[in-house]
Design a protein around this motif. Sequence first.
Motif: not given
Length: 299
Positions: A226-227, A268-269, A274-275
């Motif tokens: 989750n990193y 998606t999250s 990242c975006v």
Amino acid sequence: MVLPDASGDVLSEMDVDSFRRLFPLRFFETHLVKSTRPDGRSLAEARETSSALGAVASADGSALVKIGSTRMLAAIKMEVMTPSKESPDEGCIAIDFHMPPICSPTVRPGRPAEAAPVVSKQLSDTILSCGMINLKELSLISGKAAWMAYLDIYCLDADGALFDAALLSAVAAFSHLQIPVVSMNDDGKVVVLSGDHGGKEPVNKGKRKLTLSSIPFSLTCLLHKNYILADPTAEEESVMETLVTVVLDSSGQLVSLYKPGGPVLAYTSAIQDCVALTRQRARELQMILDEVTSGMEVD
């Protein structure tokens, strides 16, 4: 085996190095749980970045970019060509990415680096599709003469996030580009003029710089459990293999998203995070680019 205290004696320091070599993933995870990395950065923090223009005196445009220990040298050489019949009012751009053996212990002499053609294709797709350069600006005489821009990027030190550094060096080199002055000779051919122009009237006296728009900026992130780790080093890339590279233009619009496999699914999250990191990074890179180009003049 317990990771020793880094504040210990020389033996403890050796134990840390041994632990890092023998159990690299566990070593990194002991830092990730503390939201930090072995080099002291936070998970979302990019490495120190710099750019220097005019690194190659013989090129028409060049730049040296450093992101941490990753170093890229980009150089542009302009040549006059005959445009194609399909695009008589457009020039062309040819992009090559090189990884000589000096850049990494994993690159062997006589053997092409596996990453080189991949990065080269990414660069071509990004630069030619984002709209940064209007190919019509490379036209000299419709149907008769146009510019071919040869962009060569050399990786001098490959310490992770190669595409990000290569793309920034390409953008910086095009920002530095000064198009040579040309004229028509007595045979009707377009030739490059010397500094004094030889008394001939230049064809492109007012077209020595390209107008760059929708400039692309990228950020590569590592996904591990989750990193999310921004701007990974080569060691981090080798240990945690799931990479995501996001490219945004200067207006914040998504240009491309690249995920070359890896064991971690990009939910998606995670992509949204990242975006968001890329949007912040793009602002930083734009400031660096503006700073190095602010005092530049065309001869």
